[in-house]
Design a protein around this motif. Sequence first.
Motif, PDB file in Angstrom:
ATOM      1  N   LYS A   1      16.798 -35.511  10.943  1.00 16.17           N
ATOM      2  CA  LYS A   1      15.415 -35.026  10.783  1.00 16.17           C
ATOM      3  C   LYS A   1      14.483 -35.789  11.713  1.00 16.17           C
ATOM      4  N   GLY A   2      15.028 -36.816  12.326  1.00 19.33           N
ATOM      5  CA  GLY A   2      14.213 -37.683  13.184  1.00 19.33           C
ATOM      6  C   GLY A   2      14.843 -39.063  13.161  1.00 19.33           C
ATOM      7  N   TYR A   3      14.467 -39.893  14.114  1.00 24.79           N
ATOM      8  CA  TYR A   3      15.155 -41.181  14.278  1.00 24.79           C
ATOM      9  C   TYR A   3      14.189 -42.361  14.105  1.00 24.79           C
ATOM     10  N   LEU A   4      14.677 -43.343  13.346  1.00 23.14           N
ATOM     11  CA  LEU A   4      13.969 -44.636  13.267  1.00 23.14           C
ATOM     12  C   LEU A   4      14.754 -45.582  14.168  1.00 23.14           C
ATOM     13  N   ILE A   5      14.189 -45.943  15.308  1.00 20.50           N
ATOM     14  CA  ILE A   5      14.882 -46.843  16.230  1.00 20.50           C
ATOM     15  C   ILE A   5      14.385 -48.251  15.944  1.00 20.50           C
ATOM     16  N   ASP A   6      15.208 -49.022  15.229  1.00 20.56           N
ATOM     17  CA  ASP A   6      14.827 -50.333  14.663  1.00 20.56           C
ATOM     18  C   ASP A   6      15.327 -51.469  15.568  1.00 20.56           C
ATOM     19  N   GLY A   7      14.362 -52.225  16.131  1.00 17.97           N
ATOM     20  CA  GLY A   7      14.772 -53.382  16.933  1.00 17.97           C
ATOM     21  C   GLY A   7      14.852 -53.059  18.425  1.00 17.97           C
ATOM     22  N   TYR A   8      14.361 -51.896  18.766  1.00 17.42           N
ATOM     23  CA  TYR A   8      14.331 -51.444  20.169  1.00 17.42           C
ATOM     24  C   TYR A   8      13.066 -50.612  20.358  1.00 17.42           C
ATOM     25  N   PRO A   9      12.274 -50.794  21.467  1.00 17.05           N
ATOM     26  CA  PRO A   9      12.502 -51.727  22.566  1.00 17.05           C
ATOM     27  C   PRO A   9      12.090 -53.156  22.237  1.00 17.05           C
ATOM     28  N   ARG A  10      12.779 -54.099  22.868  1.00 17.78           N
ATOM     29  CA  ARG A  10      12.443 -55.522  22.728  1.00 17.78           C
ATOM     30  C   ARG A  10      11.799 -56.052  24.010  1.00 17.78           C
TER      31      ARG A  10
END
Length: 194
Positions: free
Chosen positions: A88-97
Amino acid sequence: MSDKLKNAKIIFVVGGPGSGKGTQCEKVVAKYGYTHLSSGDLLRAEVASGSERGKNLSAIMQRGELVPLDTVLDMIKEAMIAKADVSKGYLIDGYPREVKQGEEFEKKIGPPSLLLYIDAKSETMVKRLMKRGETSGRADDNEETIKKRLDLYYKATEPVIAFYEGRGIVRKIDSEGSVDDVFSNVAKAVDSLK
Ligand SMILES: Nc1ncnc2c1ncn2[C@@H]1O[C@H](COP(=O)(O)OP(=O)(O)O)[C@@H](O)[C@H]1O
Ligand SMILES: Nc1ncnc2c1ncn2[C@H]1C[C@H](O)[C@@H](COP(=O)(O)OP(=O)(O)O)O1
Ligand SMILES: [Mg+2]
């Protein structure tokens, strides 16, 4: 650009080590059904696989340093494509750094719709990580490495916030309160996307 990710809804979750990114992402998944991809979790899975690449990654992570951009971006892209039909959609956790990670991501995958900036005080992050370290079994949850990770966060990752603030998509979330209090503000930010 991969067609499968063409119109994907993407939320970057950015914040210091121990700020509460993973904790808040789990609650977003439970409420909104997003796909949670943590760069750190993907890297630790590669380390756990015993691969040659994993051995190199482990040494870098134990030093509190950033792993190579292409490695972490390819792993995230692969994981996104694997879920593209159901996500349903993306949680990109810890990126970008770092800023160039954001630029490369947008070239290879696409733009984020929102950046959740999970903000906690340095002493709070240290306290939480030392406590997490008692049970996490993570080689980077120790005093020396935590200090390096924090230094790197302030030097390399905070500029990411400024970069996306220019686009008006940053929502700063005070993460000093209880998990639920913090989440009530996270939910308001995610709802603003609808
Ligand atoms: N609002 C909060 N109050 C107290 N402890 C928290 C809070 N959010 C997270 N924690 C704890 O702090 C540690 C770091 O949280 P985590 O979600 O792993 O942060 P990150 O993914 O940003 O490193 C974990 O042990 C977690 O249980
Ligand atoms: N986007 C990225 N680029 C380079 N290295 C990364 C990375 N994401 C994670 N790493 C490496 C360095 C981090 O100190 C380590 C752990 O990441 P993490 O699990 O996201 O940490 P935390 O959840 O404690 O903030 O993995
Ligand atoms: Mg985390």
